[in-house]
Write an enzyme that holds these catalytic residues in place. Structure first.
Site, PDB file in Angstrom:
ATOM      1  N   GLU A   1       9.293 -40.106  17.214  1.00  0.00           N
ATOM      2  CA  GLU A   1      10.485 -40.812  16.743  1.00  0.00           C
ATOM      3  C   GLU A   1      11.281 -41.365  17.918  1.00  0.00           C
ATOM      4  OE1 GLU A   1      14.313 -40.177  13.748  1.00  0.00           O
ATOM      5  OE2 GLU A   1      13.275 -38.428  14.577  1.00  0.00           O
TER       6      GLU A   1
ATOM      7  N   GLU B   1      13.780 -45.990  14.829  1.00  0.00           N
ATOM      8  CA  GLU B   1      15.079 -45.988  14.156  1.00  0.00           C
ATOM      9  C   GLU B   1      15.982 -46.942  14.948  1.00  0.00           C
ATOM     10  OE1 GLU B   1      15.364 -44.614  11.350  1.00  0.00           O
ATOM     11  OE2 GLU B   1      13.454 -43.532  11.402  1.00  0.00           O
TER      12      GLU B   1
ATOM     13  N   HIS C   1      20.512 -39.453  20.593  1.00  0.00           N
ATOM     14  CA  HIS C   1      20.912 -39.098  19.237  1.00  0.00           C
ATOM     15  C   HIS C   1      22.304 -39.666  18.996  1.00  0.00           C
ATOM     16  CE1 HIS C   1      21.185 -35.832  15.904  1.00  0.00           C
ATOM     17  NE2 HIS C   1      20.513 -36.893  15.484  1.00  0.00           N
TER      18      HIS C   1
ATOM     19  N   ASP D   1      15.013 -43.127  18.470  1.00  0.00           N
ATOM     20  CA  ASP D   1      16.324 -43.629  18.036  1.00  0.00           C
ATOM     21  C   ASP D   1      16.855 -44.533  19.143  1.00  0.00           C
ATOM     22  OD1 ASP D   1      16.392 -42.325  15.627  1.00  0.00           O
ATOM     23  OD2 ASP D   1      17.513 -40.606  16.361  1.00  0.00           O
TER      24      ASP D   1
ATOM     25  N   HIS E   1      10.134 -34.852  15.257  1.00  0.00           N
ATOM     26  CA  HIS E   1      11.461 -35.347  14.907  1.00  0.00           C
ATOM     27  C   HIS E   1      12.310 -35.426  16.178  1.00  0.00           C
ATOM     28  CE1 HIS E   1      15.735 -34.414  13.578  1.00  0.00           C
ATOM     29  NE2 HIS E   1      15.485 -35.549  12.954  1.00  0.00           N
ATOM     30  N   ASN E   2      13.059 -36.533  16.331  1.00  0.00           N
ATOM     31  CA  ASN E   2      13.903 -36.701  17.521  1.00  0.00           C
ATOM     32  C   ASN E   2      13.150 -36.309  18.788  1.00  0.00           C
ATOM     33  OD1 ASN E   2      15.943 -37.543  15.853  1.00  0.00           O
ATOM     34  ND2 ASN E   2      17.223 -35.731  16.103  1.00  0.00           N
TER      35      ASN E   2
END
Length: 799
Positions: free
Chosen positions: A373, A422, A388, A375, A343-344
């Site tokens: 991931e 994302e 983030h 973003d 995650h992230n």
């Protein structure tokens, strides 16, 4: 930020560039060397001695070579396999008096470092290099006076790292003894007085009667010099490490107490180690491998030393060696596997102000993570950035992230990497995203179905070897993409907006409370060129299991917050299991976890969720479970789910497991421990009071823990001899975690070490458990010795 002239050597650590005194340049380590550097040197004895012309290491062989900080500069040290120092001005080294070469993972060239690339205007990248440590420790970036010096440093350090990595069990023990000798030899004269030995015993976690210690000292002092040197110290160590519990086991099967004959060893392997019919052939292999004497090998007998060597080896380990390579069927559809997920991934700190770095991707991929991931947001100068969103985390260029993924994707595992995208970018920067993915990843990127035809199920990890898949939103269905006979003109933004089925993100952006008002209200527009790169993993919004069955296809996947997934498991656990037999699910941590903490992944694995994403930068129980599950199958990042989680007609409910699953009873006798490390190394007089906790993680009724009593003042060879008993309804889902702690009646018990493994990879019998640190690094030679027995049914076990 100011810089010294490049005539001086500089150390770059974290965000600082640290100048070093001119009077001690990097090459000072070589000024007395008459030999030239030989990068091709691959000898087995003291590589630094031969390569650098330094004096030979006294008595301890090749493991005693390294480098340290002297007068503020890194220099090679022929006596220590470590670098750093108590007066070090380098932040990465200042946290401990010294750093062992065994802590170093690899050495990278300067152009691979984000920090050094940012400083490229100040000095050539070829003069820089990076020391990468195991675990979660920050990298150390260094700059040499010249390209030639940088090459010497990189080659020399990497040679030492490779040498340490290739050490066998005995060589690692020799290194460990060498390190302790250096610690104990306070005046560094190559010999140890009894006073130094007493101090060393405390450093080694041994509380011993002074008279008994003096007897052992005199017995080892063969030269009667009043000091211990080289082999005398080894003899002293052997007297400390006598294993009466192993001797007793050995004599139980040995008719004369001196050796195990082939038949006696076969009996031991069958009765205690549960090796079955293979015991006869295995006994011959093990004797040939672990018996130290040639005569013993010829006579097919095993001495006490050989027996102990076997028990301490990988064959005597609790983890079944047959589960270490790829041993599972890798030809099933992707949704049939647990997939190691991050995650992230770009964060190496917290979710609000932490640092974003490509190092997050490198570390995750090197530990076998297969779903990362990204973003991505609009960046300056038309280049997308990764961070983030709506927080104070730092930014990194998207193209750097893609380059790192392309370089490290398949260094640990050949099985496919999923790039969970994302996307928060404008139309224009989405086109740049698509271009970077296509140009940088090249043939690694999967941009169409494997055979060009419409599939009926997801492809397998085997079919997708060395492929990178994009998971994200898609404008059309896969069927519509494949039906197009020729490429259509690129849609205008207004047309594309009409084609979107739902908002861009199936996983809501996690915002800090103070920044929620900054969230954009308008929906982004999806660029067709980026949409086309999403093939088998189209992200869709989850509404209900019924809606998914009626409207979604097998290549569409949904993401669930941890709270949503927990709720679904409680309300409709069996439906969630059935959903995961035909579609991929991804679970991600709550947005309230601003400190990058993790949830327990086990309850989501129990429901068959494939991509249970964790903050891999955060050590702890949750990452221990993740590492434990994915330790099997060559650490490939893919583990085949149990049959009942792959059956489309399954009646399994993770909250209410019932037969026909075979319940089992687990008996674990925790016998003894060996060379447990100190919790606080700064307190020489402090000795640990260790206890062992055994934890079972699985379905809710199986989740339990028990612990032994503590042993006072003995971390060197504590003995417990206590048996713990567990009932396990669904062993196929169970993970075992062994934790050693230092008992403290005044506060919380301190962590010493742990080891986690799946039930199906556990070997029965007398086994050693080799402990790992919080970061998953070996604490060699620290271990605990146990006897494990399982039997079907729950007879004799209390609820």
């Amino acid at each position: 930020m100011s810089f010294w002239p490049m005539s001086r050597c500089q150390l770059v650590a974290g965000s600082q560039v640290l100048p070093l005194p001119e009077q001690a340049p990097c090459h000072a380590a070589y000024e007395n060397s008459n030999d030239s550097w030989h990068p091709e040197f691959q000898g087995s004895a003291s590589p630094c001695t031969k390569a650098l012309g330094v004096p030979a290491c006294g008595g301890w062989g090749p493991s005693s070579c390294g480098f340290r900080v002297k007068k503020g500069v890194l220099v090679l040290d022929p006596q220590l396999l470590q670098f750093g120092g108590p007066s070090s001005s380098v932040p990465a080294l200042a946290s401990s008096p010294a750093v062992s070469i065994s802590d170093v993972d690899t050495v990278r060239e300067g152009h691979e470092s984000e920090l050094l690339r940012n400083l490229a205007e100040e000095f050539p990248l070829e003069q820089g290099f990076t020391i990468v440590f195991h675990g979660r420790r920050s990298n150390l970036d260094l700059v040499a006076n010249s390209v030639e010096e940088a090459q010497i440093w990189m080659q020399g350090l990497q040679l030492l790292v490779d040498f340490v990595t290739s050490m066998d069990q005995q060589e690692r023990l020799d290194q460990w003894l060498s390190d302790w000798f250096q610690h104990g030899d306070k005046n560094q004269d190559g010999r140890m007085t009894f006073g130094e030995v007493q101090r060393l015993l405390h450093l080694m976690n041994v509380e011993m009667d002074q008279d008994h210690a003096f007897q052992l000292f005199q017995r080892a002092d063969a030269s009667q010099s009043g000091t211990l040197e080289g082999e005398e110290f080894v003899e002293f160590y052997k007297s400390l490490t006598q294993r009466p519990e192993v001797q007793e086991l050995f004599e139980k099967f040995s008719s004369d107490g001196q050796k195990l004959t082939l038949l006696e060893f076969v009996d031991f392997l069958q009765e205690e180690q549960k090796e079955g019919e293979r015991a006869s052939d295995l006994a011959l292999e093990l004797i040939d491998c672990y018996e130290p004497s040639d005569s013993g090998k010829l006579r097919h007998v095993l001495s006490m030393d050989g027996f102990l060597s076997y028990l301490y080896s990988k064959d005597g380990d609790i983890f079944n060696p047959t589960c270490l390579p790829i041993y599972q069927d890798m030809t099933q559809p992707l949704n049939q596997y647990y997939i190691s997920s991050s995650h992230n991934t770009y964060l190496v700190g917290d979710q609000l102000c932490g640092q974003s770095s490509v190092e997050g991707y490198i570390r995750a991929l090197k530990r076998g993570c297969r779903c990362v991931e990204v973003d991505v947001w609009d960046g300056p100068s038309g280049e997308p950035i990764v961070y983030h969103g709506h927080t104070l985390t730092s930014r990194i260029p998207f193209k750097d992230v893609v380059a790192a993924i392309g370089q490290y994707a398949f260094q640990t595992s050949d099985y496919p990497v999923i790039l969970s995208l994302e996307n928060h970018c404008s139309w224009e920067q989405q086109e740049i995203i698509a271009r970077h993915l296509t140009e940088i990843l090249g043939n690694q990127l999967l941009s169409t179905t494997l055979d060009g035809h419409l599939p009926t199920q997801l492809p397998s990890p085997e079919e997708l070897r060395r492929k990178i898949l994009v998971k994200g939103k898609k404008l059309k269905t896969l069927e519509e993409d494949l039906e197009e006979e020729e490429e259509e003109p690129e849609s205008e933004p207004e047309e594309a907006e009409l084609q979107l089925e739902a908002q861009m993100e199936s996983e809501p952006q996690e915002l800090s409370p103070r920044s929620k008002d900054k969230k954009k209200k308008s929906k982004p527009i999806l660029c067709p060129s980026l949409s086309a790169l999403v093939v088998y993993l189209k992200a869709v919004t989850f509404y209900s299991f019924t809606h998914s069955r009626e409207h979604y296809r097998f290549y569409e996947t949904s993401s669930f917050s941890e709270a949503k997934a927990k709720s679904l498991i409680k309300e409709a656990g069996n439906e969630f299991v059935l959903h995961n037999t035909w579609q991929l699910s991804r679970v991600y941590p709550s947005g309230l976890r601003t400190d990058s903490s993790n949830y327990n992944p086990q309850e989501f694995w129990n429901a068959g969720c494939q991509m249970v994403a964790l903050n891999m930068q955060t050590a702890g129980l949750e990452m221990d479970l993740c590492d434990g599950l994915f330790r099997q199958n060559a650490g490939s990042g893919y583990v085949l789910k149990p049959d009942f989680l792959r059956d489309a007609q399954s009646s399994f409910h993770p909250e209410r497991p019932i037969s026909p699953f075979k319940a089992q009873t687990l008996l674990i006798q925790v016998i003894s421990g060996q060379q447990l490390p100190k919790v606080d190394k700064t307190k020489e007089e402090s000795i640990v009071d260790p206890l062992v906790r055994v934890e079972i993680f699985g379905v809710r009724p199986d989740t339990s823990r028990q612990e032994t009593s503590y042993v006072e003042n003995n971390g060197f060879n504590p003995y417990w001899g206590q048996t713990l008993c567990f009932r396990v309804l669904v062993p196929e889902l169970a993970l075992l975690r062994f934790v050693v702690k230092d008992y403290d009646w005044k506060s919380r018990n301190d962590f010493i070490g742990q080891y986690t493994l799946p039930w199906n990879c556990m070997q029965q019998g007398y086994r050693h458990i080799h402990l790992l640190s919080k970061d998953g690094i070996s604490l060699h030679p620290a271990s605990i010795f146990v006897h494990i027995c399982t039997r079907e049914g729950l007879e004799g076990v209390e609820s």
